[in-house]
Write an enzyme that holds these catalytic residues in place. Structure first.
Site, mmCIF file in Angstrom:
data_model
loop_
_atom_site.group_PDB
_atom_site.id
_atom_site.type_symbol
_atom_site.label_atom_id
_atom_site.label_comp_id
_atom_site.label_asym_id
_atom_site.label_seq_id
_atom_site.Cartn_x
_atom_site.Cartn_y
_atom_site.Cartn_z
ATOM 1 N N HIS A 77 18.588 32.242 39.612
ATOM 2 C CA HIS A 77 17.330 32.988 39.509
ATOM 3 C C HIS A 77 16.332 32.518 40.570
ATOM 4 C CE1 HIS A 77 18.505 33.514 35.010
ATOM 5 N NE2 HIS A 77 19.275 34.203 35.836
ATOM 6 N N HIS A 233 18.668 42.728 35.006
ATOM 7 C CA HIS A 233 18.948 41.304 35.188
ATOM 8 C C HIS A 233 20.238 41.095 35.985
ATOM 9 C CE1 HIS A 233 18.459 37.053 34.569
ATOM 10 N NE2 HIS A 233 19.782 37.014 34.433
ATOM 11 N N ASP A 237 20.676 38.783 39.232
ATOM 12 C CA ASP A 237 21.749 37.794 39.423
ATOM 13 C C ASP A 237 22.531 38.066 40.711
ATOM 14 O OD1 ASP A 237 21.340 36.178 37.208
ATOM 15 O OD2 ASP A 237 22.732 37.262 35.930
ATOM 16 N N HIS A 260 28.900 36.314 37.393
ATOM 17 C CA HIS A 260 28.815 35.323 38.478
ATOM 18 C C HIS A 260 30.153 35.038 39.150
ATOM 19 C CE1 HIS A 260 24.641 34.710 37.863
ATOM 20 N NE2 HIS A 260 24.802 34.317 36.617
HETATM 21 ZN ZN LIG Z 1 20.896 35.461 35.240
#
Ligand SMILES: [Zn+2]
Length: 298
Positions: A77, A233, A237, A260
């Protein structure tokens, strides 16, 4: 465009999402060409850990950077905010295992950076460009980058949860749009998953204000920042994970059900295919193309 760093140093304090520990980070100006470099002040203050895909050691529930036996969790973040703010060079000194969660998104980081101010440096900013589509896929999840003159991110998600289902978001990235449309979007999770993470020693920090939590019926966090906060969000990311390239990317990135691990695999693929250019190179190439068109009467 020139490279930029911070005008002065600034400290940020808070709890880590996974460790639950109180952490203080110090952001400091850095010389042109440094990039974003982290230091684990409490363990190995002299050992730089560059914010690069080369130093990613875990992508399980956050992005962890590490070198030798030293690591720093949940960098995504902050990297997202630095990238959106246009910070090329910065040292980040961390006195604990994790970057603080703060507001759960990137708004607090971005506002802190804008209060601190940036200063232009005597070196041209470099950008990552691709000449061919680049993609990664894993079942029904994928990320695709198409050549473009600036960064655009299109993302969609699909959850069985009745309060989320299908969400999609498209954004042409600039600092103002990011601040209003993306930065306030918080990390999200589901009560069942959070219990499992807690038993494994993760998700020790965070609360219903900083994490958008859903139970089986819907959100139990008191406020929702956007109806489609979850997919926003995901964009936040992706932006943070793309920062691991080391320079801003000029491409249209299209992703579905990203996370991720996939993001970082995508970054590795991009790093293998991309070229690095400065604005001067781009101008030179545009001029060459214009003169080619002229010669060909196009
Ligand atoms: Zn995140």
């Amino acid at each position: 465009m020139k490279q930029h760093t911070l005008q002065s140093q600034v400290a940020i304090e808070g709890k880590g999402l996974h460790s639950g520990q109180d952490v203080c980070i110090l952001l400091e100006p850095a010389d042109p060409g440094t990039g974003i470099v982290l230091f684990r002040e409490d363990l190995a203050p002299g050992m730089p850990i560059p914010a690069s895909w080369r130093f990613v050691v875990d992508t399980g529930h956050n992005v962890t950077l590490g070198r030798e036996s030293v690591s720093i969790q949940t960098v995504e973040h902050l990297l997202s905010a630095l990238s959106a703010a246009g910070v090329d060079n910065c040292l980040i000194r961390v006195n604990g295992p994790e970057i603080p969660l703060c507001d759960g998104g990137a708004k607090y980081f971005l506002e802190t950076l804008s209060r601190t101010g940036l200063s232009g440096q005597e070196a041209p900013r470099e950008y990552c460009q691709i000449r061919m589509p680049v993609w990664v896929e894993d079942g029904d999840r994928y990320l695709l980058a198409l050549p473009a003159h600036d960064l655009r991110i299109s993302c969609s998600i699909h959850f069985r949860h009745k309060a989320i289902r299908y969400q999609a978001c498209h954004i042409r990235m600039d600092a103002k749009t990011y601040l209003h449309e993306i930065a306030p979007a918080r990390t999200f999770g589901f009560t069942g998953d959070i219990e499992v993470l807690r038993r494994r020693g993760l998700a020790q920090g965070g609360d219903y204000d900083t994490v958008l939590v859903y139970d089986e019926n819907g959100p139990i966090s008191p406020d929702i920042h956007f109806e489609d906060e979850c997919v926003r969000h995901k964009v936040l990311d992706i932006m943070g994970d793309l920062a691991l390239l080391g320079h801003p990317l000029r491409a249209h990135v299209i992703g579905h059900k990203t996370g991720h691990a996939l993001d970082v695999e995508f970054v590795r693929r991009l790093a293998a295919e991309m070229i690095t250019v400065s604005d001067t190179d781009t101008l030179e190439r545009d001029r060459e193309f214009a003169s080619f068109c002229e010669r060909m009467n196009l």
